[in-house]
Scaffold this motif. Structure first.
Motif, PDB file in Angstrom:
ATOM      1  N   VAL A 205       0.829  -1.205   0.000  1.00  0.00           N
ATOM      2  CA  VAL A 205       0.000   0.000   0.000  1.00  0.00           C
ATOM      3  C   VAL A 205       0.869   1.264   0.000  1.00  0.00           C
ATOM      4  CG1 VAL A 205      -0.236   0.038   2.535  1.00  0.00           C
ATOM      5  CG2 VAL A 205      -1.964   1.168   1.091  1.00  0.00           C
ATOM      6  N   GLU A 206       0.399   2.278  -0.696  1.00  0.00           N
ATOM      7  CA  GLU A 206       1.042   3.583  -0.713  1.00  0.00           C
ATOM      8  C   GLU A 206       0.032   4.622  -0.246  1.00  0.00           C
ATOM      9  OE1 GLU A 206       2.409   4.205  -4.706  1.00  0.00           O
ATOM     10  OE2 GLU A 206       3.997   2.726  -4.506  1.00  0.00           O
ATOM     11  N   VAL A 207       0.475   5.493   0.676  1.00  0.00           N
ATOM     12  CA  VAL A 207      -0.389   6.537   1.227  1.00  0.00           C
ATOM     13  C   VAL A 207       0.219   7.884   0.872  1.00  0.00           C
ATOM     14  CG1 VAL A 207      -1.411   7.501   3.314  1.00  0.00           C
ATOM     15  CG2 VAL A 207      -1.081   5.018   3.120  1.00  0.00           C
ATOM     16  N   TYR A 208      -0.617   8.764   0.334  1.00  0.00           N
ATOM     17  CA  TYR A 208      -0.189  10.080  -0.114  1.00  0.00           C
ATOM     18  C   TYR A 208      -0.997  11.173   0.569  1.00  0.00           C
ATOM     19  CZ  TYR A 208       1.738   7.527  -4.122  1.00  0.00           C
ATOM     20  OH  TYR A 208       2.438   6.657  -4.924  1.00  0.00           O
ATOM     21  N   VAL A 209      -0.380  12.334   0.711  1.00  0.00           N
ATOM     22  CA  VAL A 209      -1.089  13.580   0.990  1.00  0.00           C
ATOM     23  C   VAL A 209      -1.164  14.248  -0.365  1.00  0.00           C
ATOM     24  CG1 VAL A 209      -1.017  15.779   2.194  1.00  0.00           C
ATOM     25  CG2 VAL A 209      -0.204  13.702   3.332  1.00  0.00           C
ATOM     26  N   LEU A 210      -2.344  14.637  -0.778  1.00  0.00           N
ATOM     27  CA  LEU A 210      -2.585  15.013  -2.159  1.00  0.00           C
ATOM     28  C   LEU A 210      -1.618  16.059  -2.709  1.00  0.00           C
ATOM     29  CD1 LEU A 210      -4.418  14.029  -4.374  1.00  0.00           C
ATOM     30  CD2 LEU A 210      -5.972  15.866  -3.839  1.00  0.00           C
ATOM     31  N   THR A 211      -1.122  16.961  -1.907  1.00  0.00           N
ATOM     32  CA  THR A 211      -0.218  17.986  -2.424  1.00  0.00           C
ATOM     33  C   THR A 211       1.215  17.493  -2.604  1.00  0.00           C
ATOM     34  OG1 THR A 211       0.185  18.771  -0.178  1.00  0.00           O
ATOM     35  CG2 THR A 211      -1.570  19.873  -1.433  1.00  0.00           C
TER      36      THR A 211
ATOM     37  N   TYR B  31      -9.593   6.177  -1.928  1.00  0.00           N
ATOM     38  CA  TYR B  31      -9.045   4.817  -1.862  1.00  0.00           C
ATOM     39  C   TYR B  31      -9.064   4.194  -3.255  1.00  0.00           C
ATOM     40  CZ  TYR B  31     -10.253   5.444   3.051  1.00  0.00           C
ATOM     41  OH  TYR B  31     -10.364   5.929   4.326  1.00  0.00           O
ATOM     42  N   GLU B  32      -7.919   3.656  -3.670  1.00  0.00           N
ATOM     43  CA  GLU B  32      -7.872   2.837  -4.879  1.00  0.00           C
ATOM     44  C   GLU B  32      -7.836   1.390  -4.411  1.00  0.00           C
ATOM     45  OE1 GLU B  32      -4.566   1.998  -8.186  1.00  0.00           O
ATOM     46  OE2 GLU B  32      -5.387   4.042  -8.244  1.00  0.00           O
ATOM     47  N   VAL B  33      -8.814   0.617  -4.860  1.00  0.00           N
ATOM     48  CA  VAL B  33      -9.013  -0.724  -4.319  1.00  0.00           C
ATOM     49  C   VAL B  33      -8.824  -1.776  -5.402  1.00  0.00           C
ATOM     50  CG1 VAL B  33     -10.610  -2.193  -3.022  1.00  0.00           C
ATOM     51  CG2 VAL B  33     -10.706   0.300  -2.729  1.00  0.00           C
ATOM     52  N   THR B  34      -8.104  -2.828  -5.040  1.00  0.00           N
ATOM     53  CA  THR B  34      -7.980  -4.000  -5.897  1.00  0.00           C
ATOM     54  C   THR B  34      -8.709  -5.150  -5.200  1.00  0.00           C
ATOM     55  OG1 THR B  34      -5.976  -4.887  -4.856  1.00  0.00           O
ATOM     56  CG2 THR B  34      -5.669  -3.208  -6.594  1.00  0.00           C
ATOM     57  N   GLU B  35      -8.774  -6.278  -5.843  1.00  0.00           N
ATOM     58  CA  GLU B  35      -9.419  -7.422  -5.199  1.00  0.00           C
ATOM     59  C   GLU B  35      -8.645  -7.902  -3.985  1.00  0.00           C
ATOM     60  OE1 GLU B  35     -10.801 -10.482  -7.807  1.00  0.00           O
ATOM     61  OE2 GLU B  35     -11.790  -9.038  -9.109  1.00  0.00           O
ATOM     62  N   GLN B  36      -7.357  -7.525  -3.873  1.00  0.00           N
ATOM     63  CA  GLN B  36      -6.528  -7.902  -2.719  1.00  0.00           C
ATOM     64  C   GLN B  36      -6.639  -6.899  -1.576  1.00  0.00           C
ATOM     65  OE1 GLN B  36      -5.178  -7.974  -6.026  1.00  0.00           O
ATOM     66  NE2 GLN B  36      -5.960 -10.061  -5.962  1.00  0.00           N
ATOM     67  N   GLY B  37      -7.200  -5.730  -1.826  1.00  0.00           N
ATOM     68  CA  GLY B  37      -7.342  -4.732  -0.769  1.00  0.00           C
ATOM     69  C   GLY B  37      -7.078  -3.326  -1.274  1.00  0.00           C
ATOM     70  N   ILE B  38      -7.016  -2.401  -0.342  1.00  0.00           N
ATOM     71  CA  ILE B  38      -6.762  -1.001  -0.672  1.00  0.00           C
ATOM     72  C   ILE B  38      -5.279  -0.877  -1.004  1.00  0.00           C
ATOM     73  CG2 ILE B  38      -6.775   1.360   0.208  1.00  0.00           C
ATOM     74  CD1 ILE B  38      -9.070   0.385   2.137  1.00  0.00           C
ATOM     75  N   SER B  39      -4.984  -0.416  -2.219  1.00  0.00           N
ATOM     76  CA  SER B  39      -3.592  -0.363  -2.670  1.00  0.00           C
ATOM     77  C   SER B  39      -2.997   1.042  -2.611  1.00  0.00           C
ATOM     78  CB  SER B  39      -3.463  -0.923  -4.087  1.00  0.00           C
ATOM     79  OG  SER B  39      -4.219  -0.143  -4.987  1.00  0.00           O
ATOM     80  N   LYS B  40      -3.848   2.051  -2.697  1.00  0.00           N
ATOM     81  CA  LYS B  40      -3.373   3.437  -2.624  1.00  0.00           C
ATOM     82  C   LYS B  40      -4.429   4.276  -1.913  1.00  0.00           C
ATOM     83  CE  LYS B  40      -0.405   3.408  -6.591  1.00  0.00           C
ATOM     84  NZ  LYS B  40      -0.355   3.462  -8.018  1.00  0.00           N
ATOM     85  N   VAL B  41      -3.928   5.281  -1.177  1.00  0.00           N
ATOM     86  CA  VAL B  41      -4.821   6.228  -0.503  1.00  0.00           C
ATOM     87  C   VAL B  41      -4.242   7.626  -0.683  1.00  0.00           C
ATOM     88  CG1 VAL B  41      -5.903   6.890   1.678  1.00  0.00           C
ATOM     89  CG2 VAL B  41      -5.278   4.508   1.306  1.00  0.00           C
ATOM     90  N   TRP B  42      -5.116   8.566  -0.999  1.00  0.00           N
ATOM     91  CA  TRP B  42      -4.740   9.972  -1.036  1.00  0.00           C
ATOM     92  C   TRP B  42      -5.606  10.699  -0.017  1.00  0.00           C
ATOM     93  CZ3 TRP B  42      -5.368   6.863  -5.237  1.00  0.00           C
ATOM     94  CH2 TRP B  42      -4.294   6.758  -6.127  1.00  0.00           C
ATOM     95  N   PHE B  43      -4.978  11.521   0.824  1.00  0.00           N
ATOM     96  CA  PHE B  43      -5.709  12.300   1.822  1.00  0.00           C
ATOM     97  C   PHE B  43      -5.661  13.778   1.475  1.00  0.00           C
ATOM     98  CE2 PHE B  43      -4.628   8.599   4.526  1.00  0.00           C
ATOM     99  CZ  PHE B  43      -5.898   8.284   4.973  1.00  0.00           C
ATOM    100  N   VAL B  44      -6.785  14.432   1.698  1.00  0.00           N
ATOM    101  CA  VAL B  44      -6.896  15.884   1.569  1.00  0.00           C
ATOM    102  C   VAL B  44      -7.566  16.367   2.840  1.00  0.00           C
ATOM    103  CG1 VAL B  44      -7.827  17.814   0.254  1.00  0.00           C
ATOM    104  CG2 VAL B  44      -7.262  15.680  -0.919  1.00  0.00           C
ATOM    105  N   ARG B  45      -6.940  17.340   3.507  1.00  0.00           N
ATOM    106  CA  ARG B  45      -7.531  17.904   4.731  1.00  0.00           C
ATOM    107  C   ARG B  45      -8.156  19.235   4.428  1.00  0.00           C
ATOM    108  NH1 ARG B  45      -3.694  16.854   9.765  1.00  0.00           N
ATOM    109  NH2 ARG B  45      -5.413  17.988  10.675  1.00  0.00           N
ATOM    110  N   GLY B  46      -9.323  19.449   5.023  1.00  0.00           N
ATOM    111  CA  GLY B  46     -10.049  20.689   4.809  1.00  0.00           C
ATOM    112  C   GLY B  46      -9.664  21.746   5.804  1.00  0.00           C
TER     113      GLY B  46
END
Length: 115
Positions: free
Chosen positions: A34-40, A100-115
């Protein structure tokens, strides 16, 4: 008969585990790579399930009042976009969008944006 692929189910299970502060159940919804990003930021802030586990153990699941309220959810193919209101963190309340980008194996990528 195989069950249909349901990306929203992965997002919901990880949200339920997050609110229960059930770390093992939470990380089980993510892929090993899994890869986790902050959108900026174009570079991931977290790579791998073990790094994700350490981050949430040390920075979120140790907060007794932690809670994420789902405000809205949209599903586009294998992408799930959640708008959440997070409380119980030092800067609370915080509005967050999680993509969340999801595959059949699970969540593979996440991008977060804070308001």
């Amino acid at each position: 008969m195989p069950t249909p692929f349901d990306p929203a189910a992965f997002a919901q299970r990880q949200l339920d585990a997050y609110n229960a502060r059930d770390l093992d159940r939470f990380v089980a919804e993510y892929t090993e790579d899994v890869e986790v990003y902050v959108l900026t930021n174009p570079q991931p802030t977290i790579v791998g399930r073990e790094a994700l586990k350490r981050h949430y153990r040390d920075n979120r699941f140790n907060l007794p009042e932690l809670h994420a309220q789902l405000v809205n959810r949209m599903v586009f193919g294998n992408k799930v976009i959640d708008h959440e209101l997070v409380t119980g963190v030092p800067e609370a309340p915080v509005q967050v969008a999680a993509i969340y980008e999801v595959t059949e194996q699970g969540i593979s990528k996440v991008w977060f944006v804070r308001g």
